[in-house]
Design an enzyme around this catalytic site. Structure first.
Site, PDB file in Angstrom:
ATOM      1  N   ASP A 154    -107.401  -8.304 -36.608  1.00  0.00           N
ATOM      2  CA  ASP A 154    -106.812  -9.029 -37.728  1.00  0.00           C
ATOM      3  C   ASP A 154    -107.314  -8.459 -39.052  1.00  0.00           C
ATOM      4  OD1 ASP A 154    -105.227 -10.964 -38.945  1.00  0.00           O
ATOM      5  OD2 ASP A 154    -105.979 -12.593 -37.689  1.00  0.00           O
ATOM      6  N   ASP A 214     -98.013 -14.607 -40.562  1.00  0.00           N
ATOM      7  CA  ASP A 214     -97.985 -15.364 -39.305  1.00  0.00           C
ATOM      8  C   ASP A 214     -96.626 -16.016 -39.058  1.00  0.00           C
ATOM      9  OD1 ASP A 214    -100.592 -14.738 -38.895  1.00  0.00           O
ATOM     10  OD2 ASP A 214    -101.388 -16.737 -39.278  1.00  0.00           O
TER      11      ASP A 214
END
Length: 228
Positions: A154, A214
């Site tokens: 990430d 996201d």
């Protein structure tokens, strides 16, 4: 026969061309298609993951026949890790994963499934667990030792994003090289949120990369991302 509007036909044709290009040309490690399978985050978030949850979902994937269709990776997202040893080795949460990560990896492999783990290119993960910045080699060795098949990296708390001192390409290259040095065939997924056009440089570093923010379990979220 199915009928599509002219605009949709163009989009579908382009998607087919892109997919054909990816399958034919991208071959870093064993990955010729994007990783497909199950991810823990949207359902279990940080507090809900455990070794039992992982194994139970693996059994369900086999039972439902999803593995036969190529959905064969189970990704443990954030919060499987809780700290580091004095030498920098990442520590697995023993309450959630009492058998140790290698045992769970072995259990998935025994079902002809693959295991993926989450980390972050920054000092911390998005949930403030230890990130891989400065520990890429140590973490890659742990992943290889446990038999991990994929790493999702990430972009939270990364020096390159917040202080503008490092380009994402540089940070992800660190993990890519660290994985390669282990001699394993771990797939690297860059969860870079589309920052700095990763589709231009990602193929030389990783097997897959994020192009958007996201996605959430809603139609609006899906449409918003499709419109980006």
């Amino acid at each position: 026969p199915l009928s599509f509007p002219t605009g949709m036909k163009t989009v579908l044709a382009l998607l087919l061309c892109v997919c054909a290009y990816l399958v034919a040309c991208i071959d870093i490690g064993d990955a010729k298609i994007p990783p497909m399978g199950w991810g823990s985050w949207n359902k279990y978030a940080c507090d809900g993951i455990s070794g039992d949850v992982l194994v139970e979902n693996a059994k369900q994937m086999k039972k439902l026949g999803l593995a036969r269709l190529g959905y064969n990776i189970l990704l443990l997202d954030d919060c499987w890790q809780i700290g580091r040893e004095a030498d920098g080795t990442i520590i697995v949460d023993s309450e959630k994963f009492p058998l140790g990560m290698q045992e769970y990896s072995d259990r998935l492999h025994a079902m002809d499934l693959k295991i993926g783990l989450y980390t972050c290119a920054g000092e911390y993960t998005c949930q403030l667990q230890p990130g891989s910045l400065g520990h890429e080699e140590t973490d890659a060795k742990s992943y290889a030792k446990w038999g991990v098949d994929m790493v999702k990296e990430d972009w939270c708390y990364s020096t390159g994003f917040f202080n503008k001192t490092l380009h994402p390409k540089e940070l992800y290259t660190r993990m890519s090289k660290a994985i390669a040095a282990t001699g394993s065939k771990i797939q690297l997924n860059m969860c870079v949120w589309g920052i700095d056009s990763p589709w231009l440089w990602g193929p030389q570093i990783a097997t897959s990369w994020r192009t958007t923010v996201d996605i959430f379990d809603s139609y609006d979220s899906m449409v918003d991302i499709a419109d980006m």
